[in-house]
Every structure is written in structure tokens, then in C-alpha cells.
Design an enzyme around this catalytic site. Sequence first.
Site, PDB file in Angstrom:
ATOM      1  N   GLY A  27       2.162 -19.536  12.309  1.00 25.59           N
ATOM      2  CA  GLY A  27       1.720 -20.133  11.527  1.00 25.59           C
ATOM      3  C   GLY A  27       1.008 -19.217   9.827  1.00 25.59           C
ATOM      4  O   GLY A  27       1.260 -20.616   8.583  1.00 25.59           O
ATOM      5  N   ASP A  28       1.561 -18.036   9.770  1.00 28.57           N
ATOM      6  CA  ASP A  28       1.871 -17.741   8.775  1.00 28.57           C
ATOM      7  C   ASP A  28       2.632 -16.227   8.651  1.00 28.57           C
ATOM      8  O   ASP A  28       2.847 -15.303   8.000  1.00 28.57           O
ATOM      9  CB  ASP A  28       0.459 -17.270   7.770  1.00 28.57           C
ATOM     10  CG  ASP A  28       0.656 -16.975   6.150  1.00 28.57           C
ATOM     11  OD1 ASP A  28       1.953 -17.256   5.354  1.00 28.57           O
ATOM     12  OD2 ASP A  28       0.072 -15.770   5.715  1.00 28.57           O
ATOM     13  N   LEU A  29       4.192 -17.080   8.838  1.00 29.91           N
ATOM     14  CA  LEU A  29       5.046 -16.254   9.380  1.00 29.91           C
ATOM     15  C   LEU A  29       6.036 -16.312   8.446  1.00 29.91           C
ATOM     16  O   LEU A  29       7.382 -16.399   8.405  1.00 29.91           O
ATOM     17  CB  LEU A  29       5.726 -16.679  10.555  1.00 29.91           C
ATOM     18  CG  LEU A  29       6.564 -15.678  11.456  1.00 29.91           C
ATOM     19  CD1 LEU A  29       6.195 -14.952  11.815  1.00 29.91           C
ATOM     20  CD2 LEU A  29       7.516 -16.580  12.657  1.00 29.91           C
ATOM     21  N   TRP A  30       5.495 -15.113   7.574  1.00 28.88           N
ATOM     22  CA  TRP A  30       7.320 -14.644   6.224  1.00 28.88           C
ATOM     23  C   TRP A  30       6.778 -13.471   6.782  1.00 28.88           C
ATOM     24  O   TRP A  30       6.375 -12.606   7.553  1.00 28.88           O
ATOM     25  CB  TRP A  30       6.484 -15.327   4.850  1.00 28.88           C
ATOM     26  CG  TRP A  30       5.205 -14.021   4.299  1.00 28.88           C
ATOM     27  CD1 TRP A  30       4.033 -14.164   4.565  1.00 28.88           C
ATOM     28  CD2 TRP A  30       5.014 -13.435   3.417  1.00 28.88           C
ATOM     29  NE1 TRP A  30       2.862 -12.986   4.464  1.00 28.88           N
ATOM     30  CE2 TRP A  30       3.978 -12.697   3.696  1.00 28.88           C
ATOM     31  CE3 TRP A  30       5.945 -13.259   2.540  1.00 28.88           C
ATOM     32  CZ2 TRP A  30       3.824 -11.704   2.703  1.00 28.88           C
ATOM     33  CZ3 TRP A  30       5.199 -11.699   1.510  1.00 28.88           C
ATOM     34  CH2 TRP A  30       4.268 -11.601   1.355  1.00 28.88           C
ATOM     35  N   ASN A  32       4.479 -10.542   6.779  1.00 31.67           N
ATOM     36  CA  ASN A  32       3.165 -10.460   7.856  1.00 31.67           C
ATOM     37  C   ASN A  32       4.476 -10.377   9.393  1.00 31.67           C
ATOM     38  O   ASN A  32       3.724 -10.154  10.496  1.00 31.67           O
ATOM     39  CB  ASN A  32       3.041 -12.097   7.925  1.00 31.67           C
ATOM     40  CG  ASN A  32       2.448 -12.058   7.034  1.00 31.67           C
ATOM     41  OD1 ASN A  32       1.411 -11.555   6.801  1.00 31.67           O
ATOM     42  ND2 ASN A  32       1.380 -13.846   7.104  1.00 31.67           N
TER      43      ASN A  32
END
Length: 290
Positions: A197-200, A203
Site C-alpha cells: 500500500g505504500d511501496l516506495w 520502504n
Amino acid sequence: MARQPLVARRAEELLGAAVVATAPVAGGDTATATKLRLSNGTTALMKTMPHAPADFFQTEARGLRWLAEVDGGAHVPEVLAVDAECLVVRWVEPGKQGADAAADLGRALAATHAAGAAAYGAGPGGEHRDGYVARLPLPNRTAPSWAEFYAVRRVLPYLKLARDRGAVTPEQAATVESVVGRLPALLPEEGPARLHGDLWNGNVVWGVDGVHLVDPAAYGGHREVDLAMLSLFGLPHLPKVLEAYAEVTPLADGWEDRLALHQLFPLLVHACLFGGGYGARAAAAAARYR
């Protein structure tokens, strides 16, 4: 420096072991991170954040545990303790950014996605709890299709907030809005995947024992969202990740052409948080699909 003794005392209360050393860790703008070495030999990472919402860290812990349920899925740090003020996870010792590790990540991420979710927006136990992306609220009430969910839970809320904060111009907002009505024709239905969901890149932690994913905003959504975010902010050996991913679970035709469409969400989140040129980048991405 004054925070370190406070962090150590809280860690000792939660973990039942003495803290013998602490060290600050560079992190994002959301939380403060501290490395802890405990008397029982454990090395951990404690995250704190001033004025955090009461469920902020519990939400992150639920997401980590949900992702960790998947056999053969992406590695995430083990949750050691959590309360309203902090989250403590097992320390991931940094390692090399190698092609083999990237391929392992691609295969593992495919397995995580394939584990699925009960519905769009659903998380652990099939519940639709709102979450957080960075420090912003993340609405997760479900919708009958991915196109509708993406429009009303991901694009439009952050477009409104970005406009309210002056981070997008009326003309840029109109460009993004012009694409929203076309989403049903542009986005394929695959059923909900289990997303980080916040896979930059920030992370993704390259550890000595493999790649670990941290700081999730986990929910059920389209798997191309995770891949689009990786592509947006870059990742070492990304082609290797995508190649290995596709070997396990082939991607739908045209997925590369949809990357910019699924990048609208993170670009608008960044516009809300940081302003700058992110609003313009979101409008430019949307303009490709008018």
C-alpha cells in the site's frame, strides 16, 4: 538526546528486557526511529511520533502481521510490541542491493499479492478499517469495483485535499477529474490483492537475510498499485523484480501503460504532504489518458 532515556524506559516496559544501547536512525518525516540493543540479545527498532492518532501504530502493526501471514510472501519485520505511543519491530540488518535479492523480492511480492483480501479496502479479518498513508488518513470503505474504489477512496479524496492546500491549481485538478470518469474503461478487474500500500523505495530495506518491506498501509486493492509506486520512485534492480514477479504471476496486458494511472494516488498524496511539483506531475500523468 533527552528522548533516548524516555525511549529506553518505554521499550523496557513493553519488552521486559533492559535496553543496553540506543542509537537514532534516519527515517521519513512521519515518525522518529531509534535502534535498540537489549540485554537478551535482541536488536529492535522503535518508532514514535508526536501527536500520533490513537490507532496509528496499532494500524501499522496489524498491516505488518497481515502481510507476514503469507507463506513465501514478502518479508516484513516481526512486531515485538505496540501501543498507542510507539511500535517496536525486530531490527533488519542492512545488506547488499543485489540482483538475486531483487528477484527473490519479485517472487515473494507476487505471493503476497496472490494471498488476496476479502474485498477492496479490506484488511486483516476482512475488516474495512480506515488506515494511514504517511501521516494522512487513508479511507478503506469498500466499493463494488476497483475503478470505483480507486476513484472515490484514492484519487478524489487526495485531489480535494491537495486543492484545499493550494498544492494543485484548478486547471490541474480539472485534468485529473477528467480521467476519473474513464477509470472503468481504463482499469481491468482482477479481484483484490493483498497490498503493501505504500511501496516506495524508502520502504524497501535490503537486509543481510533478504529484502524486507516496512511501513505498510496495507489493504485489498489492485496489485498494479504496488508496482506503480515502485516504478514511480525508483528501486535498485527494479527490472529484475518485475521479471521475477511476472514469472510467478503474469501481469495483465497493458499494465505498463497503466503505471501512470496508478501513480496518480501517490503523486496526489505527495502533493498534499509536500506541495512542490507533485500536483503538476499528477496532472501530467492524468493528461495521458484523456
